[in-house]
Design an enzyme around this catalytic site. Structure first.
Site, PDB file in Angstrom:
ATOM      1  N   TYR A 139      -2.883  -1.332  10.394  1.00 50.30           N
ATOM      2  CA  TYR A 139      -2.786  -1.474   8.931  1.00 50.30           C
ATOM      3  C   TYR A 139      -1.446  -0.933   8.423  1.00 50.30           C
ATOM      4  O   TYR A 139      -0.735  -1.590   7.656  1.00 50.30           O
ATOM      5  CB  TYR A 139      -3.958  -0.726   8.288  1.00 50.30           C
ATOM      6  CG  TYR A 139      -4.044  -0.897   6.784  1.00 50.30           C
ATOM      7  CD1 TYR A 139      -4.649  -2.017   6.235  1.00 50.30           C
ATOM      8  CD2 TYR A 139      -3.532   0.066   5.923  1.00 50.30           C
ATOM      9  CE1 TYR A 139      -4.737  -2.173   4.853  1.00 50.30           C
ATOM     10  CE2 TYR A 139      -3.611  -0.075   4.548  1.00 50.30           C
ATOM     11  CZ  TYR A 139      -4.220  -1.200   4.026  1.00 50.30           C
ATOM     12  OH  TYR A 139      -4.299  -1.351   2.654  1.00 50.30           O
ATOM     13  N   SER A 153       0.862  -1.186   0.000  1.00 53.46           N
ATOM     14  CA  SER A 153       0.000   0.000   0.000  1.00 53.46           C
ATOM     15  C   SER A 153       0.894   1.230   0.000  1.00 53.46           C
ATOM     16  O   SER A 153       2.070   1.148   0.406  1.00 53.46           O
ATOM     17  CB  SER A 153      -0.859   0.025   1.266  1.00 53.46           C
ATOM     18  OG  SER A 153      -1.461   1.295   1.464  1.00 53.46           O
TER      19      SER A 153
HETATM   20  C1  BGC Z   1      -6.289   1.459   1.923  1.00 57.27           C
HETATM   21  C2  BGC Z   1      -7.455   2.294   1.443  1.00 57.27           C
HETATM   22  C3  BGC Z   1      -7.016   3.724   1.210  1.00 57.27           C
HETATM   23  C4  BGC Z   1      -5.751   3.803   0.380  1.00 57.27           C
HETATM   24  C5  BGC Z   1      -5.204   5.213   0.273  1.00 57.27           C
HETATM   25  C6  BGC Z   1      -5.150   1.622   0.955  1.00 57.27           C
HETATM   26  O1  BGC Z   1      -4.066   0.796   1.309  1.00 57.27           O
HETATM   27  O2  BGC Z   1      -6.687   0.092   2.039  1.00 57.27           O
HETATM   28  O3  BGC Z   1      -8.500   2.239   2.401  1.00 57.27           O
HETATM   29  O4  BGC Z   1      -8.056   4.426   0.539  1.00 57.27           O
HETATM   30  O5  BGC Z   1      -4.757   2.961   0.936  1.00 57.27           O
HETATM   31  O6  BGC Z   1      -5.162   5.877   1.516  1.00 57.27           O
END
Ligand code: BGC
Length: 280
Positions: free
Chosen positions: A178, A165
């Site tokens: 996360y 991410s």
């Molecule tokens: C998350 C999303 C978020 C995006 C940008 C992703 O890794 O799961 O919820 O919109 O990152 O912030």
């Protein structure tokens, strides 16, 4: 003058680059995983579609891959459970004989302000997002090392693509579990890339920005939310799951044979400090 970007067509033809390859995509019954599984199938790979809930959605992905002319099978397993992961790989080998491409995609959010986050929320997210990727990558690496390179299939012994991410580098308030899981993926991926390279194994991450999937509906499903989201995205459109699928095909193919240990940001510029586009 700034313009509103629109995505390439979802039906854009995917080149056939993966004929004869066997792929496993975790969390492949929805969102980014679904789009990757279908794109790999369109590119000629036979695909195992992992999922944990939602038999019908997994079957629909299987059907789409078969319609594209490749083989597909749905395999139910919780990636955070060691025994289930090992059973999933055995099932994959019964079906396809081996594995050439692992896409470590399964991931989730359980958001809370730091001082209200429960240990259960912390452990659940780390268990699926980080330990799940470890368990699957370990099984794939064992098979890649056992089997070695099969030149007619790929010049590499195997490819692992970790779905990370932008939050492997962007801190994210109220999402400590996360963000920690994605930061962990970054160094797990690079360490594994270092360790796997002498065996012909390539390991990379795709770091999506905001992609239109069920994980972040509230970030895009009203005009006000979408407008607010655009302040973070210089390219001025949300990402579509197919944007990630296309990059996964490229990373899985020999076109990218000299890429290993890379975090590829697919984010419309979200990591470019958009607030510095003016001033600073
Ligand atoms: C998350 C999303 C978020 C995006 C940008 C992703 O890794 O799961 O919820 O919109 O990152 O912030």
């Amino acid at each position: 003058m700034s313009v509103a970007a629109s995505p390439p067509s979802a039906t854009q033809v995917i080149p056939v680059l993966l004929k004869g390859q066997k792929a496993l995509v975790t969390g492949a019954n929805s969102g980014i995983g679904r789009a990757i599984a279908i794109a790999l199938g369109q590119s000629g790979a036979d695909v195992a579609v992992n999922y944990v809930d939602g038999d019908a959605a997994a079957q629909e992905v299987v059907d789409a891959i078969i319609a594209a002319g490749s083989r597909a099978v749905a395999i139910k397993a919780d990636v955070s459970d060691e025994a289930e992961v090992q059973a999933m790989f055995q099932r994959m080998y019964q079906e396809y004989g081996t594995i050439d491409i692992l896409v470590n995609n399964a991931g989730l959010q359980r958001d809370a302000p730091f001082d209200q986050m429960t240990l259960a929320q912390w452990n659940f997210v780390l268990g699926v997002n980080l330990s799940g990727q470890f368990l699957c990558a370990r099984e794939a690496l064992r098979e890649f090392k056992r089997r070695g390179i099969v030149r007619e299939v790929s010049v590499a012994a195997g490819k692992i693509i970790c779905i990370s991410s932008v939050h492997e580098v962007i801190p994210w308030s109220s999402h400590a579990n996360y963000a920690a899981s994605k930061g962990g993926i970054m160094l797990m991926m690079k360490t594994l890339a270092q360790e796997g390279a002498p065996f012909g194994v390539r390991v990379n991450s795709i770091c999506p920005g905001a992609i239109r999937t069920p994980i972040n509906t509230t970030a895009w499903d009203t005009p006000a939310a979408y407008a607010a989201l655009m302040t973070h995205i210089p390219y001025k459109r949300i990402g579509e799951p197919e944007d990630i699928g296309r990059v996964a095909v490229m990373l899985a193919s020999d076109l990218s044979d000299y890429i290993t240990g890379a975090s590829i940001f697919v984010d419309g510029g979200m990591t470019l400090y958009p607030e510095f586009a003016t001033g600073g």
